[in-house]
Scaffold this active site. Structure first.
Site, PDB file in Angstrom:
ATOM      1  N   ASP A   1       2.888  -1.534  -1.423  1.00 12.53           N
ATOM      2  CA  ASP A   1       1.938  -2.106  -0.461  1.00 12.53           C
ATOM      3  C   ASP A   1       0.503  -1.652  -0.750  1.00 12.53           C
ATOM      4  O   ASP A   1       0.231  -0.462  -0.914  1.00 12.53           O
ATOM      5  CB  ASP A   1       2.348  -1.677   0.950  1.00 12.53           C
ATOM      6  CG  ASP A   1       1.649  -2.477   2.031  1.00 12.53           C
ATOM      7  OD1 ASP A   1       0.413  -2.390   2.127  1.00 12.53           O
ATOM      8  OD2 ASP A   1       2.340  -3.187   2.781  1.00 12.53           O
TER       9      ASP A   1
ATOM     10  N   SER B   1      -1.609  -6.856   2.023  1.00 15.09           N
ATOM     11  CA  SER B   1      -0.372  -7.086   2.765  1.00 15.09           C
ATOM     12  C   SER B   1      -0.427  -8.392   3.576  1.00 15.09           C
ATOM     13  O   SER B   1      -0.643  -9.452   3.020  1.00 15.09           O
ATOM     14  CB  SER B   1      -0.101  -5.871   3.654  1.00 15.09           C
ATOM     15  OG  SER B   1       1.230  -5.817   4.072  1.00 15.09           O
TER      16      SER B   1
END
Length: 353
Positions: A207, A52
């Site tokens: 993610d 991320s």
């Protein structure tokens, strides 16, 4: 108990691998950490594993090193975070609250009120395929503008391991520097409540922090430094029990995004214990590395910040995070630099986290 092999104090720059956690705009804390580490001539960053926001810092670091060495990396990181500030406001990292922009900086009592929570629940009941049908993501333009992915694939001076989560198979996928594009970084940072899944070669991704935040295992099986410096953005420890709805949700988020990392750290600690006690056979030692673990954690540095602040990209807030990271790295260097290449400064046997 067998005595671990003695290690001499290394001469010259000490190689190290970084593990950068994800956490929205709190990634600017890692910007500060990297700034300070790049100033330390006795350290050489040779590999980065990340998810991320950590993945964004990782590619900026590599791009900057290509451009102009350590000074180029510092300049590239600052440019990237300035562009984050300029492109898309709070929505860059996926603010799911429909009221955030209308009441930015509102009182805590209002944000913890039943009406506010009802509005947030309503917002979360909508799919990004409904409220964002064109799949607009301001980070795409920021990444394309700041990173030359072709040069990164061909000439990255450091090894990169970028995590994303496979939606269909619920497996963690790690992408290497030789295959990276902007889509791979967007996949690593794709919050499914806000952005449509990012497809790469027909596979949808969310993610990377859901299953690896960040992934440590790729460093065990590749030719990387024995020393790993973890930079976390989610506190492992909080002294007080959360009681308001907002505090409860914030803590659940931190626990969730730390879960995979906690499991990996426990596994590392267990293997180190077996090695120290001579319970692994000699022919197994070639398959199990003695990793030296270090950490710059968010437990103190970011303990006063809430989940909502991970969406805040105001320049004053980002630079404050950068200063916190710089100071945390400076403190770590002052206390632990001499242990790099010699021993772990993080005691996994004590039960961390």
């Amino acid at each position: 108990m067998p005595i671990p092999p003695f290690k001499k104090k290394p001469s010259g720059p000490r190689p190290i691998a970084l593990a950068l956690q994800g956490g929205g705009s709190h990634g600017a804390f890692e910007w500060g950490v990297l700034d300070r580490l790049l100033e330390e001539e006795h350290l050489e960053i040779q590999a980065v594993t990340a998810a991320s926001a950590g993945a964004m810092n990782a590619v900026c670091l590599a791009q900057g090193l290509i451009d102009g060495g350590r000074d180029g990396a510092k300049a590239r990181l600052e440019r990237f975070w300035k562009q984050v500030n300029r492109n898309g406001g709070r929505n860059v990292f996926g603010d799911t609250s429909i009221w955030t922009n209308a009441f930015a900086g509102g009182a805590d009592w209002l944000k913890n009120s039943p009406g506010w929570r009802l509005a947030e629940t309503f917002a979360l009941s909508m799919s990004p395929y409904e409220f964002n049908p064109f799949n607009l993501n301001p980070l795409h333009d920021v990444l394309e503008g700041e990173i030359d992915f072709k040069a990164l694939r061909e000439r990255s001076p450091i090894k990169l391991y970028i995590a994303a989560t496979q939606v269909r198979t619920s497996r963690s996928k790690v992408f290497r520097e030789t295959e990276l594009t902007a889509r791979h970084i967007l996949a690593s940072a794709c919050l499914p409540q806000v952005f449509q899944a990012v497809e790469i070669d027909g596979e949808p991704y969310w993610d990377g922090g859901f299953l690896a935040n960040p992934p440590l295992w790729p460093l065990f099986y590749d030719d990387t430094p024995d020393d790993i410096l973890l930079v976390s953005l989610n506190p492992f420890v909080r002294d007080e029990t959360p009681k308001t709805p907002g505090e409860i949700m914030d803590r659940l988020n931190e626990i969730t995004f730390n879960a995979a990392l906690a499991s990996e750290l426990r596994a590392i600690g267990f293997v180190q214990k077996l090695l120290d006690e001579g319970l692994l056979k000699d022919n197994a030692r070639g398959r199990y590395r003695r990793m030296l673990m270090h950490a710059i954690t968010a437990d103190k540095a970011l303990a006063d910040l809430s989940l909502g602040s991970k969406f805040d990209t105001e320049w004053g807030f980002l630079t404050d995070l950068r200063e916190r990271g710089y100071k945390a790295a400076d403190d770590w260097l002052g206390h632990c630099l001499t242990q790099v290449g010699v021993s772990s400064s993080l005691d996994l046997k004590a039960g961390f986290p």
